[in-house]
Scaffold this active site. Structure first.
Site, PDB file in Angstrom:
ATOM      1  N   ARG A  46       0.632  -1.668  -0.082  1.00  0.00           N
ATOM      2  CA  ARG A  46      -0.242   0.407   0.025  1.00  0.00           C
ATOM      3  C   ARG A  46       0.893   1.176   0.230  1.00  0.00           C
ATOM      4  O   ARG A  46       0.675   2.538  -0.581  1.00  0.00           O
ATOM      5  CB  ARG A  46      -1.133  -0.134   1.115  1.00  0.00           C
ATOM      6  CG  ARG A  46      -2.180  -1.261   0.820  1.00  0.00           C
ATOM      7  CD  ARG A  46      -3.060  -0.820   2.334  1.00  0.00           C
ATOM      8  NE  ARG A  46      -2.433  -0.936   3.485  1.00  0.00           N
ATOM      9  CZ  ARG A  46      -2.495  -1.988   4.816  1.00  0.00           C
ATOM     10  NH1 ARG A  46      -2.706  -3.615   4.015  1.00  0.00           N
ATOM     11  NH2 ARG A  46      -2.210  -2.293   6.059  1.00  0.00           N
ATOM     12  N   LYS A 136     -12.065  15.241   4.770  1.00  0.00           N
ATOM     13  CA  LYS A 136     -13.024  14.896   3.737  1.00  0.00           C
ATOM     14  C   LYS A 136     -13.870  13.877   4.697  1.00  0.00           C
ATOM     15  O   LYS A 136     -13.782  13.794   6.041  1.00  0.00           O
ATOM     16  CB  LYS A 136     -12.307  14.271   2.908  1.00  0.00           C
ATOM     17  CG  LYS A 136     -14.078  13.791   1.990  1.00  0.00           C
ATOM     18  CD  LYS A 136     -13.442  12.809   1.048  1.00  0.00           C
ATOM     19  CE  LYS A 136     -14.302  11.777   0.495  1.00  0.00           C
ATOM     20  NZ  LYS A 136     -14.495  10.597  -0.333  1.00  0.00           N
ATOM     21  N   GLU A 177     -19.094  17.335   2.022  1.00  0.00           N
ATOM     22  CA  GLU A 177     -19.542  16.335   0.779  1.00  0.00           C
ATOM     23  C   GLU A 177     -21.050  16.009   1.082  1.00  0.00           C
ATOM     24  O   GLU A 177     -21.266  14.694   1.924  1.00  0.00           O
ATOM     25  CB  GLU A 177     -18.945  15.206   0.087  1.00  0.00           C
ATOM     26  CG  GLU A 177     -18.910  14.207  -0.700  1.00  0.00           C
ATOM     27  CD  GLU A 177     -17.922  13.442  -0.862  1.00  0.00           C
ATOM     28  OE1 GLU A 177     -18.315  13.234  -1.369  1.00  0.00           O
ATOM     29  OE2 GLU A 177     -16.583  13.331  -0.424  1.00  0.00           O
ATOM     30  N   LYS A 219     -18.095  20.088  -2.099  1.00  0.00           N
ATOM     31  CA  LYS A 219     -18.165  19.054  -2.394  1.00  0.00           C
ATOM     32  C   LYS A 219     -19.981  18.218  -3.214  1.00  0.00           C
ATOM     33  O   LYS A 219     -19.866  17.693  -2.356  1.00  0.00           O
ATOM     34  CB  LYS A 219     -17.216  17.898  -2.258  1.00  0.00           C
ATOM     35  CG  LYS A 219     -17.000  16.694  -3.038  1.00  0.00           C
ATOM     36  CD  LYS A 219     -16.028  15.821  -2.681  1.00  0.00           C
ATOM     37  CE  LYS A 219     -16.028  14.663  -4.073  1.00  0.00           C
ATOM     38  NZ  LYS A 219     -17.281  14.096  -4.609  1.00  0.00           N
TER      39      LYS A 219
END
Length: 359
Positions: A46, A136, A177, A219
């Site tokens: 990763r 976010k 968002e 968003k």
């Protein structure tokens, strides 16, 4: 962090010509992607995958920010440089996903609420120390029979607002968002109604929680027909309804709007369709070059592009203002007069041209 600092970060996130890369896949999500190419889902793989992304040549030319996963925020590049320092060096803002995913909303069948507020204040303080500049949080609103409910919209709007306030307290710019899902068979008219309802509720909640809109980025989702709707709206209609909804609901103080702009069957709804910039550019090209000449459009396009590139490199946030000011001067003075001034300057700088012309 002062609101001015948050505003500067938010503006940098929505710099024209650059986007925000989402590299915040959870361990499970990235595992499914690795499975498709027979790569083992271990931390080193990763890390190597994200390292490949972040060391891409010219990443800062196209990315204003990168949303990271908790694990990724703490990792380093192959040369020992932390990913945060690597991104900052390339002019890319490091961000962090902070929500804990969605859970079923009690007494509201088929509706979800995003969790993650517990301990968020402490986590945001830590993320800020690690170098995160923005965060976010995604809320999901589904459209179906008898949904969304007022309870669902209110719960998600409140969670978004609390998250945004906690982020700003820690000096982190929140990406807000509220995603209205495109699943289902709803019409574009129904989507527009729900999107407007959702955004109004979100901004009311942000106001009630004293969130600085200048230090936030929205968003939103597109206003679009559901995937299963037999009547799919055109790209033009998607653009018109999306812009109309944003104009109705989004306060001018918001630093910027970000998001993926795709329409699943009608095509790709780009910013060219969503904005007036293209039509304004055509007008400027014709005014500069002259619409009465065959070569006017070409000359105007060249002059406009050179001016755009030059001014945007000097003042990225105000280049449109300077071009607009030039247009005002052009209209007030007149192109013919400017042509005469230009010819006079050429004759003064190159007198031999006048002599050759007279001969």
């Amino acid at each position: 962090m002062a609101s001015n600092d948050l505003n500067a970060i938010a503006k940098a996130m929505v710099t024209p010509g650059r986007g925000i890369l989402a590299a915040d896949e959870s361990t499970g999500t990235i595992g499914r992607r690795f499975d498709s190419i027979n790569v083992e889902n271990v931390e080193e793989n990763r890390r190597a995958y994200r390292d490949m992304l972040f060391t891409s040549k010219g990443i800062g030319d196209w990315c204003s920010g990168v949303i990271l996963y908790d694990e990724t925020l703490r990792q380093k590049s192959a040369d020992g440089t932390s990913f945060v320092d690597l991104l900052n060096k390339n002019g890319v803002l490091p961000g962090i996903k902070v929500d804990a995913g969605t859970k079923a909303l009690p007494f509201c069948p088929n509706e979800l609420v995003t969790e993650g507020l517990d301990g968020l204040q402490k986590r945001c303080a830590e993320y800020a120390k690690l170098g995160a500049k923005f965060a976010k949080w995604r809320a999901v609103i589904d459209i179906g029979a008898d949904i969304p409910s007022t309870t669902c919209i209110a719960a998600n709007a409140h969670a978004l607002a609390r998250y945004a306030a906690i982020c700003q307290e820690a000096g982190i710019v929140p990406i807000v968002e509220p995603e209205v899902l495109m699943d289902g068979d709803h019409t574009i008219e129904r989507c527009e109604q729900v999107t407007e309802w959702t955004l109004n509720a979100v901004f009311e909640a942000l106001y009630m929680n004293r969130v600085s809109l200048e230090g936030s980025v929205l968003k939103p989702s597109m206003v679009i027909s559901g995937k299963k709707c037999p009547q799919q709206a055109s790209v033009q209609e998607v653009a018109e309804r999306t812009v109309r909804t944003l104009k109705r609901t989004v306060p001018a103080a918001v630093a910027g709007i970000a998001g993926g702009l795709t329409a699943q069957t009608a095509g790709f709804a780009s910013l060219d369709v969503l904005d007036f910039h293209r039509s304004a550019e055509v007008m400027l090209v014709l005014v500069i070059g002259g619409s009465g000449r065959l070569y006017g459009g070409i000359v105007g396009a060249i002059v406009f592009r050179l001016a755009q590139d030059f001014l945007s490199s000097l003042t990225p946030e105000y280049w449109q203002f300077w071009i607009g000011l030039g247009l005002v001067v052009l209209v007030m003075v007149g192109r013919d007069r400017l042509d005469r001034i230009g010819r006079d300057l050429v004759l003064r700088l190159m007198p031999h041209r006048a002599t050759e012309g007279g001969a």
